[in-house]
Design a protein around this motif. Structure first.
Motif, PDB file in Angstrom:
ATOM      1  N   ILE A   1       0.843  -1.240  -0.059  1.00 44.16           N
ATOM      2  CA  ILE A   1      -0.078   0.168   0.078  1.00 44.16           C
ATOM      3  C   ILE A   1       0.817   1.371  -0.061  1.00 44.16           C
ATOM      4  O   ILE A   1       0.480   2.185  -0.557  1.00 44.16           O
ATOM      5  N   TYR A   2       2.104   1.154   0.743  1.00 40.98           N
ATOM      6  CA  TYR A   2       2.939   2.350   0.944  1.00 40.98           C
ATOM      7  C   TYR A   2       3.300   2.630  -0.351  1.00 40.98           C
ATOM      8  O   TYR A   2       3.748   3.766  -1.165  1.00 40.98           O
TER       9      TYR A   2
ATOM     10  N   GLU B   1      -3.066  -9.204   7.633  1.00 39.17           N
ATOM     11  CA  GLU B   1      -1.688  -8.476   8.375  1.00 39.17           C
ATOM     12  C   GLU B   1      -0.534  -8.768   7.738  1.00 39.17           C
ATOM     13  O   GLU B   1       0.282  -7.735   7.696  1.00 39.17           O
ATOM     14  N   ASP B   2      -0.420  -9.628   6.929  1.00 36.12           N
ATOM     15  CA  ASP B   2       0.844  -9.675   5.961  1.00 36.12           C
ATOM     16  C   ASP B   2       0.816  -8.432   5.095  1.00 36.12           C
ATOM     17  O   ASP B   2       1.910  -7.892   4.853  1.00 36.12           O
TER      18      ASP B   2
ATOM     19  N   LEU C   1      -0.469  -5.305   5.968  1.00 35.93           N
ATOM     20  CA  LEU C   1      -0.041  -4.399   6.687  1.00 35.93           C
ATOM     21  C   LEU C   1       1.425  -4.400   6.912  1.00 35.93           C
ATOM     22  O   LEU C   1       2.169  -3.163   7.068  1.00 35.93           O
ATOM     23  N   ILE C   2       1.876  -5.288   7.531  1.00 38.42           N
ATOM     24  CA  ILE C   2       3.499  -5.653   7.636  1.00 38.42           C
ATOM     25  C   ILE C   2       4.267  -5.258   6.461  1.00 38.42           C
ATOM     26  O   ILE C   2       5.141  -4.120   6.683  1.00 38.42           O
TER      27      ILE C   2
ATOM     28  N   SER D   1       3.567  -3.178   4.176  1.00 34.49           N
ATOM     29  CA  SER D   1       3.343  -1.716   4.104  1.00 34.49           C
ATOM     30  C   SER D   1       4.274  -0.839   5.155  1.00 34.49           C
ATOM     31  O   SER D   1       4.874  -0.128   4.620  1.00 34.49           O
ATOM     32  N   PHE D   2       4.004  -1.198   6.430  1.00 35.88           N
ATOM     33  CA  PHE D   2       4.959  -0.797   7.344  1.00 35.88           C
ATOM     34  C   PHE D   2       6.537  -0.871   6.917  1.00 35.88           C
ATOM     35  O   PHE D   2       7.065   0.127   7.208  1.00 35.88           O
TER      36      PHE D   2
ATOM     37  N   SER E   1       7.668   1.671   4.256  1.00 37.66           N
ATOM     38  CA  SER E   1       7.681   2.999   4.757  1.00 37.66           C
ATOM     39  C   SER E   1       8.813   3.621   5.496  1.00 37.66           C
ATOM     40  O   SER E   1       8.850   4.439   5.550  1.00 37.66           O
ATOM     41  N   ILE E   2       9.279   2.597   6.125  1.00 39.37           N
ATOM     42  CA  ILE E   2      10.478   2.960   7.196  1.00 39.37           C
ATOM     43  C   ILE E   2      11.802   2.296   6.829  1.00 39.37           C
ATOM     44  O   ILE E   2      12.500   2.143   7.437  1.00 39.37           O
ATOM     45  N   ASN E   3      11.865   1.787   5.504  1.00 40.37           N
ATOM     46  CA  ASN E   3      13.276   1.356   5.174  1.00 40.37           C
ATOM     47  C   ASN E   3      13.529   0.047   5.903  1.00 40.37           C
ATOM     48  O   ASN E   3      14.820   0.203   6.240  1.00 40.37           O
ATOM     49  N   LEU E   4      12.575  -0.804   6.224  1.00 36.20           N
ATOM     50  CA  LEU E   4      12.948  -1.953   7.077  1.00 36.20           C
ATOM     51  C   LEU E   4      12.981  -3.176   6.395  1.00 36.20           C
ATOM     52  O   LEU E   4      12.097  -3.429   5.859  1.00 36.20           O
TER      53      LEU E   4
ATOM     54  N   ILE F   1       9.777  -7.925   8.127  1.00 40.77           N
ATOM     55  CA  ILE F   1       9.792  -8.868   9.325  1.00 40.77           C
ATOM     56  C   ILE F   1       8.849  -9.835   9.295  1.00 40.77           C
ATOM     57  O   ILE F   1       7.543  -9.861   8.788  1.00 40.77           O
TER      58      ILE F   1
ATOM     59  N   ILE G   1       5.069  -9.874  15.334  1.00 40.97           N
ATOM     60  CA  ILE G   1       3.675  -9.273  15.598  1.00 40.97           C
ATOM     61  C   ILE G   1       3.241  -9.733  17.113  1.00 40.97           C
ATOM     62  O   ILE G   1       2.702 -11.087  16.889  1.00 40.97           O
TER      63      ILE G   1
ATOM     64  N   TYR H   1      10.619   7.701  12.474  1.00 37.36           N
ATOM     65  CA  TYR H   1      11.647   7.438  11.094  1.00 37.36           C
ATOM     66  C   TYR H   1      11.568   8.771  10.321  1.00 37.36           C
ATOM     67  O   TYR H   1      12.643   9.292   9.607  1.00 37.36           O
TER      68      TYR H   1
ATOM     69  N   ILE I   1       6.635  -6.166  17.880  1.00 38.35           N
ATOM     70  CA  ILE I   1       5.830  -4.949  18.355  1.00 38.35           C
ATOM     71  C   ILE I   1       4.253  -5.226  18.496  1.00 38.35           C
ATOM     72  O   ILE I   1       3.833  -6.373  17.841  1.00 38.35           O
TER      73      ILE I   1
ATOM     74  N   ASP J   1      -6.809 -10.824  10.325  1.00 38.22           N
ATOM     75  CA  ASP J   1      -6.271 -11.632  11.121  1.00 38.22           C
ATOM     76  C   ASP J   1      -6.554 -11.647  12.434  1.00 38.22           C
ATOM     77  O   ASP J   1      -6.557 -12.675  13.611  1.00 38.22           O
TER      78      ASP J   1
END
Lengths: 303, 303
Positions: free
Chosen positions: A243-244, A272-273, A275-276, A278-279, A282-285, A288, A293, B247, B270, B295
């Protein structure tokens, strides 16, 4: 427990009593949970998310369709979103302990019932399609209700089950099993539809060229009631494009045209996957795993 | 089922055999699940996340501490992260069907056992603190192991339980109940520590002025082994400030100094609501309820 997610889209986003009747019918008819109802005046559409076991989903959809056929007259329906039916599209997605085949079987069963009980022509799409071109919802829905009612449904237009003519007020219905899809809209702070059209065209172009935004479908929509315009997207490969990614593509294009983003909207629920993913974008991570979670450990299948 | 999340931090991030022994000891000692292990060479620290019922958590922490006291000698430990003990800090957080009071009671029980069994001075912090200034971990840990061992632990330094002197090799330990906290680091693509120091100072300044970044703690850290530097943060009020907010603050400051972000890191696990908050900030979306994450419906307490 086998859980299926079903997201019937009804062609009504304005009359609150009709939306209430649709919700009530589905909630009363079965043990399926109605977990979300996303409505929009300008799309003139209501997207309901059900979660339940296969028989409960079937009963809820049939009850919702009975209400929609009774209360929605497409001859009087105007909205910005493409549609061919009062119950426009019924997607089924595996949620927990079930397979795509379970959803395909259920979609065919629901389609037969919708045809028999309400005299609706039924098209099977996505994983339930019986021909290659029926896989694509946009192709099945081309021309909308207004074109569909003009002539007998024969040849390329012949339904998979049901009569060879559109229902006079409720049109036709598209039913099918599919993977998770994200319905996501970004609103532009302008009443001029051109920028939204340009951005939607650019998304399609990038996708067709294979240079990114894989599986992202995009349309430009007028939001008359809010004085805004919208890039309305479906992210059909959320495992590839987050989404991001979609938001930041649109934000960059809008910035180049000096147009402000007025906000964004998620229709229905997300996994949830997604969401993760996109998360993390968005923060260059690095991506995970769900196990990081904490709440995922509280699931039925984890503890 | 009452579930507590416990995140013991051990002063070892390099010797894989010691980290393996710590993990093994905790996994074998109880039914608590070890759901994450985040280690870093330069911090020279390992952050383990346990999830389990109160007695299981207690048994796992005691077993981990026994191993740490045996295998970690702080006289030989050098790392970039502040610490006073081999088992440096043991935070307890309510996870499911339990209260902060459950965690406070457990923290006091664990503290007493750590003092009795291993001769460790124990400080209670955060919600478990018995005086105002002990609430703040940075205050309790000030000066580190090297200062702590210099003189008897009396007056302001007197432990809440345990001997009035640091353990010769394992130092002291801080135990306490607290709300969810996010340990989040952003890495800068430079070996010069000054930009990270400036950004960390700016975060603290913005926080102190009350002009944003409420509850965000920040430190500058050298990542020698990776040729990078880091702004290491703790987000202690994730309901007010999202990961994305942190961030994007750091990204903007780094951009102004023409320094590239090399990536970011989440330590431990988290909560889903923190993930949602970050997701929504990043795409200009009003905060969505947990019920819109499909989920979340699969949870023990939902179905």
């Amino acid at each position: 427990m086998k859980l299926i997610q079903c997201v019937p889209n009804f062609s009504e986003g304005r009359r609150t009593e009709v939306i209430g009747a649709l919700r009530g019918a589905m909630e009363n008819a079965s043990a399926a949970k109605l977990i979300d109802c996303s409505c929009d005046r300008d799309h003139n559409r209501c997207v309901i998310t059900l979660l339940g076991e296969p028989e409960a989903i079937r009963d809820a959809v049939i009850a919702g369709a009975a209400t929609a056929v009774k209360l929605i007259d497409l001859r009087e329906h105007k909205g910005e979103h493409p549609r061919i039916g009062a119950v426009d599209v019924v997607p089924l997605t595996p949620a927990l302990n079930c397979t795509m085949d379970d959803c395909i079987a259920l979609s065919h069963e629901i389609g037969r019932e919708l045809a028999e009980r309400f005299g609706l022509p039924v098209y099977f799409y996505e994983q339930s399609a019986r021909s290659e071109q029926r896989k694509n919802l946009a192709v099945v829905r081309r021309g909308g209700f207004e074109t569909l009612r003009e002539s007998p449904l024969v040849g390329e237009r012949e339904p998979d089950v049901g009569p060879q003519m559109a229902h006079p007020t409720a049109g036709a219905v598209v039913v099918g099993a599919r993977g998770p899809l994200i319905a996501y809209n970004v609103n532009l702070n302008t009443q001029d539809i051109t920028p939204a059209q340009n951005i939607a065209a650019k998304i399609r172009q990038v996708r067709e060229e294979g240079s990114g935004l894989v599986g992202v479908k995009a349309l430009a929509i007028n939001l008359w009631s809010r004085g805004l315009t919208q890039v309305s997207t479906n992210i059909t490969r959320p495992e590839c494009v987050s989404i991001y990614d979609v938001y930041s593509f649109i934000e960059k294009e809008a910035e180049a045209m000096e147009i402000e983003i007025a906000g964004s909207e998620l229709i229905g629920v997300i996994r949830e996957d997604a969401l993760i993913a996109s998360f993390c974008s968005s923060i260059n991570l690095p991506l995970i795993p769900t196990t990081r979670i904490l709440d995922s450990w509280f699931r039925i299948d984890n503890l």
